[in-house]
Write an enzyme that holds these catalytic residues in place. Structure first.
Site, PDB file in Angstrom:
ATOM      1  CE  LYS A  89     -18.882  87.972 -15.949  1.00 50.40           C
ATOM      2  NZ  LYS A  89     -18.324  88.930 -16.923  1.00 50.40           N
ATOM      3  NE  ARG A  92     -13.660  94.810 -18.214  1.00 48.78           N
ATOM      4  CZ  ARG A  92     -14.818  94.177 -18.089  1.00 48.78           C
ATOM      5  NH1 ARG A  92     -15.766  94.674 -17.318  1.00 48.78           N
ATOM      6  NH2 ARG A  92     -15.046  93.056 -18.727  1.00 48.78           N
ATOM      7  CG  HIS A 113     -16.444  92.724 -22.946  1.00 54.37           C
ATOM      8  ND1 HIS A 113     -17.562  91.954 -23.192  1.00 54.37           N
ATOM      9  CD2 HIS A 113     -16.578  93.156 -21.673  1.00 54.37           C
ATOM     10  CE1 HIS A 113     -18.332  91.943 -22.108  1.00 54.37           C
ATOM     11  NE2 HIS A 113     -17.762  92.666 -21.174  1.00 54.37           N
ATOM     12  NE  ARG A 122     -17.233  87.604 -24.552  1.00 54.58           N
ATOM     13  CZ  ARG A 122     -16.927  88.547 -25.437  1.00 54.58           C
ATOM     14  NH1 ARG A 122     -16.479  88.213 -26.643  1.00 54.58           N
ATOM     15  NH2 ARG A 122     -17.037  89.812 -25.129  1.00 54.58           N
ATOM     16  CE1 TYR A 136     -30.010  98.640  15.367  1.00 56.00           C
ATOM     17  CE2 TYR A 136     -29.520  97.656  13.226  1.00 56.00           C
ATOM     18  CZ  TYR A 136     -29.546  97.578  14.614  1.00 56.00           C
ATOM     19  OH  TYR A 136     -29.107  96.440  15.225  1.00 56.00           O
ATOM     20  CB  CYS A 140     -30.758  95.148  10.259  1.00 58.11           C
ATOM     21  SG  CYS A 140     -32.021  96.332  10.764  1.00 58.11           S
ATOM     22  CG  MET A 141     -25.259  91.610   9.488  1.00 60.23           C
ATOM     23  SD  MET A 141     -23.995  91.338  10.729  1.00 60.23           S
ATOM     24  CE  MET A 141     -23.197  92.930  10.796  1.00 60.23           C
ATOM     25  CG  ASP A 142     -28.433  89.275  11.399  1.00 61.19           C
ATOM     26  OD1 ASP A 142     -27.477  88.944  10.678  1.00 61.19           O
ATOM     27  OD2 ASP A 142     -28.313  89.678  12.567  1.00 61.19           O
TER      28      ASP A 142
HETATM   29  C1  LIG Z   1     -19.219  88.946 -18.015  1.00 61.97           C
HETATM   30  C2  LIG Z   1     -18.802  88.900 -19.402  1.00 61.97           C
HETATM   31  C3  LIG Z   1     -19.706  88.604 -20.434  1.00 61.97           C
HETATM   32  C4  LIG Z   1     -21.186  88.429 -20.212  1.00 61.97           C
HETATM   33  O1  LIG Z   1     -21.800  89.715 -20.142  1.00 61.97           O
HETATM   34  P1  LIG Z   1     -23.373  89.829 -20.035  1.00 61.97           P
HETATM   35  O2  LIG Z   1     -23.640  91.281 -20.160  1.00 61.97           O
HETATM   36  O3  LIG Z   1     -23.752  89.295 -18.687  1.00 61.97           O
HETATM   37  O4  LIG Z   1     -23.949  89.012 -21.116  1.00 61.97           O
HETATM   38  C5  LIG Z   1     -19.223  88.445 -21.714  1.00 61.97           C
HETATM   39  N1  LIG Z   1     -17.915  88.616 -21.979  1.00 61.97           N
HETATM   40  C6  LIG Z   1     -17.019  88.942 -21.025  1.00 61.97           C
HETATM   41  C7  LIG Z   1     -15.605  89.124 -21.374  1.00 61.97           C
HETATM   42  C8  LIG Z   1     -17.429  89.103 -19.708  1.00 61.97           C
HETATM   43  O5  LIG Z   1     -16.535  89.432 -18.772  1.00 61.97           O
END
Ligand SMILES: *Cc1c(COP(=O)(O)O)cnc(C)c1O
Length: 381
Positions: free
Chosen positions: A38, A137, A169, A225, A269, A316-318
């Site tokens: 992602k 969540r 999760h 995951r 700045y 700064c920005m750049d």
């Molecule tokens: C982002 C995410 C992960 C990966 O988490 P890490 O801590 O980067 O390994 C696994 N499962 C879900 C649902 C996530 O959103």
């Protein structure tokens, strides 16, 4: 030596490091691996990272959103892909089912949306169900779970879908010994038992993120995951077994200019830093417009010709200014972060009071991205 022609600022992603990390995580956990790609592969480039993950044996790819998952298919990925974050009425669900992407439902409205998409596209879904074991969540609250799994089983019997996975999760897996992890494991096991009672026989049950994969074997189940660790960063530095993770991303630039200033010279700045002695300053041609955190000003270090060079004054920005060795010259390579002995994304995270996830994911802007370490005939290990 800087490469030819000179590059103002680039992100170099080492795909051999990604492959190495994926293999190391598979060996460590002994389970199947989902590499989470992602947010453009945590800033590393979703498609090249996905390909490297597959080459290293990742059975699954994880994408938060439907467009991410569909982009993986459109790029030719034919393996299993799971997605879990969409909003009611979002387009792309029927396309995802038709493309054989596993989708996640978190409640009965989610089941209804999948059922509707199945009727529109004519393809039974690969459906996974997510239970909220304490992150609060997304996911189905435990109180509603028995009804959700019963409804999912009815849909399975009707031929709307196959329930391919059950998952949750973790909230605090990066804090070894945090009691929430054991509580979530217990809640997950109860949810699995309830789903089994309802008649569900999923292919995969999964709970662990990178921290779970590295630190908590009891969370591994059938699949881990992993996001951060696949990119070579540790979710809990200093904890758990030594895994030889290799940071895949190097953010580098060329010094645009070098100048010598006198004591009393205020820098950038607001003059938040003032030279106390004759000082050599190097101008690094990237800033918050390129995703360099403004919080890094006066806190983070870069390396110039192998020497640590602290940032002086505000980002700064750049541009941002570093105190560089006296022998530094315009055009010298600056590594903002990469693998040790350079400063790492973890060093930057600590300097900026954030996490390495944010450092690598936000960097971008006008950095040009380049991938190295593509797989060749004889594979490295
Ligand atoms: C982002 C995410 C992960 C990966 O988490 P890490 O801590 O980067 O390994 C696994 N499962 C879900 C649902 C996530 O959103």
């Amino acid at each position: 030596m800087s490469p030819e022609p000179a590059v103002r600022a680039e992100i170099v992603v080492d795909l051999a490091a990604v492959r190495h990390n994926v293999r190391a995580l598979a060996a460590h956990t002994g389970t199947a691996v989902m590499v989470v790609v992602k947010a453009d592969g945590y800033g590393h480039g979703m498609l090249p990272v996905a390909q490297a993950a597959r080459e290293a044996g990742a059975q699954w790819l994880g994408a938060a959103t439907l467009p991410e998952a569909l982009a993986l298919r459109e790029a030719g990925d034919t393996g299993r892909i799971l997605t879990w974050l969409s909003v009611p009425g979002e387009s792309g669900l029927a396309e995802a089912l038709a493309a054989g992407i596993d989708v996640t439902a978190h409640d009965e409205d989610g089941l209804a949306a999948v059922a509707d998409a199945v009727r529109r596209c004519g393809t039974p879904a690969r459906l996974q169900l997510k239970v909220d074991t304490g992150l609060h969540r997304n996911g189905c609250l435990p109180a509603d779970w028995p009804e959700l799994v019963a409804a999912a089983r009815r849909g399975e019997v009707e031929g709307l879908w196959t329930v391919t996975g059950l998952w949750s999760h973790l909230a605090c897996a990066d804090e070894p010994g945090h009691p929430a992890t054991a509580a979530q494991q217990a809640a997950f096991e109860l949810a699995l038992a309830q789903a089994a009672d309802a008649g569900l026989r999923p292919e995969v049950r999964h709970l662990a993120n990178s921290a779970g994969a590295i630190l908590h074997p009891g969370t591994h189940h059938d699949l881990v995951r992993v996001g951060l660790a696949a990119y070579g960063l540790h979710p809990a530095p200093g904890h758990g077994p030594a895994l030889d993770l290799r940071p895949a991303m190097t953010a580098r630039a060329s010094l645009a200019m070098v100048k010598r200033v006198e004591p009393g010279a205020g820098v950038s700045y607001g003059h938040t830093w003032t030279a106390e002695r004759p000082t050599t300053l190097g101008l690094v041609p990237v800033g918050y417009g390129d995703g360099v955190p403004r919080h890094a000003g006066n806190r983070a270090e870069v390396s110039v010709a192998g020497v640590r060079a602290p940032l002086r004054g505000r980002v700064c920005m750049d541009q941002v200014v570093a105190e560089v060795p006296d022998h530094a010259r315009a055009g010298d390579e600056v590594v903002l972060f990469g693998a040790a002995p350079h400063p790492t994304a973890q060093d930057w995270a600590e300097a900026c009071e954030t996490i390495s996830y944010e450092i690598v994911t936000r960097v971008g802007g006008r950095f040009v991205r380049r991938w190295v370490g593509e797989q060749h005939e004889q594979e490295d290990t």
